[in-house]
Enzyme design. Structure first.
Site, PDB file in Angstrom:
ATOM      1  N   SER A  34      -2.892   8.736   4.255  1.00 50.64           N
ATOM      2  CA  SER A  34      -2.381   8.041   3.073  1.00 50.64           C
ATOM      3  C   SER A  34      -2.027   6.571   3.308  1.00 50.64           C
ATOM      4  CB  SER A  34      -1.164   8.764   2.509  1.00 50.64           C
ATOM      5  OG  SER A  34      -0.045   8.604   3.339  1.00 50.64           O
ATOM      6  N   LYS A  75       5.376   6.098   3.434  1.00 47.12           N
ATOM      7  CA  LYS A  75       4.871   5.359   2.272  1.00 47.12           C
ATOM      8  C   LYS A  75       5.412   3.935   2.316  1.00 47.12           C
ATOM      9  CE  LYS A  75       3.151   9.184   0.696  1.00 47.12           C
ATOM     10  NZ  LYS A  75       1.740   9.452   0.871  1.00 47.12           N
TER      11      LYS A  75
END
Length: 126
Positions: A34, A75
């Site tokens: 990600s 993230k």
């Protein structure tokens, strides 16, 4: 004489703070795609516990997954407003993030990433 005491106190405070940082440092390993191309599977990251003042857009953070709080994900903070943050992966096609969850509570941000540790690419990505 007062200046000497002040400097000694400052030195003691710095030593205590340094010990606190040393104890609270943690290395986290990247396990998914990600955050590619910024971070790759196998990269190790030096992190410290999150403090609200350090949670700001652009920072890479370790966040509790809203669907499974025991699962931590890495993230980037896209925005922050009223105690909530929008976190996004750098690789949208491989990331489950605030595009799915919506903004997450600032308390879900568990750690702040300081740097890759060591600051070298894994053998697979050099």
């Amino acid at each position: 004489m007062a200046r000497g005491r002040w400097l000694a106190g400052l030195g003691l405070a710095a030593a205590v703070y340094g010990v606190t940082l040393a104890v609270n440092r943690s290395v986290v390993e990247v396990r998914g795609a990600s955050m590619e191309p910024t971070l790759w599977r196998g990269d190790r990251l030096l992190t410290v516990p999150a403090r609200p003042a350090w949670v700001r857009p652009g920072r890479v953070v370790v966040v509790a997954d809203p669907d499974d709080p025991d699962h931590l994900v890495i993230k980037r903070i896209a925005s922050s407003e009223r105690g909530r943050v929008v976190v996004l992966g750098d690789n949208p096609g491989a990331s489950t993030d605030s595009r799915s969850w919506g903004p997450v509570p600032i308390a879900a941000v568990r750690r702040i990433v300081l740097r890759r540790w060591p600051d070298l690419r894994t053998r697979l990505h050099r």
